[in-house]
Design a protein around this motif. Structure first.
Motif: not given
Length: 172
Positions: A123-128, A136-145, A152-157, A163-170
């Protein structure tokens, strides 16, 4: 051998060709393993595990289109089989198809088995591949957990994080 005796006594037992194909595959007899798996999948099309094994061996033999077609046909008979859904979603996205149907297959597999690391990875790979990096990042983090030892899961994450945009600064 004991396996041959069991096959003679129970020729339609689906577990026996699974074992034989696995043994042949482990012994490096790829062509023989593929032959056993294909024969069993065709003789017993009501057994998703046999179809899945044949598709996996076809994929490893460099026949991804044959594997994809086998999984599509199996899903017509077993439309809710989570393993078939997951495998077909992964094969399809790897073939460059990122449409809503692929995403729906991957989501249906995860809906059935939300703690399955392989399904979360797909699912994370499809989303990516669809450009949905944050999810994708959130889903792949769940997969790694779930499967922290799977490279392979670590590589996908890692790819998703790159590729994911950086979160906005706090802000304070």
């Amino acid at each position: 051998s004991t396996l041959e005796q069991a096959e003679a006594r129970w020729p339609d037992a689906p577990g026996l060709p699974l074992v034989r194909a696995s043994w042949l595959d482990d012994a490096g007899l790829d062509t023989a393993a593929l032959g056993v798996a294909r024969d069993a999948a065709e003789r017993m099309p009501d057994q998703p595990a046999l179809i899945q094994q044949a598709a996996l061996l076809e994929l490893r033999a460099g026949e991804p289109e044959q594997a994809r077609q086998r999984l599509e046909a199996a899903l017509e008979v077993h439309p809710d089989d989570a393993h078939l859904l997951n495998d077909l979603a992964y094969l399809t996205v790897e073939a460059g198809v990122h449409d809503d149907a692929v995403l729906a297959m991957a989501r249906r597999a995860v809906d059935q088995q939300p703690a399955n690391g392989a399904f979360l990875d797909t699912l994370g790979w499809v989303l990516l591949q669809r450009g949905e990096g944050a999810e994708a990042v959130a889903t792949l983090e769940r997969a790694v957990a779930v499967v922290p030892e799977d490279p392979v899961v670590a590589q996908h994450l890692a790819a998703a994080r790159a590729q994911a945009p950086a979160p906005p600064p706090r802000t304070r």
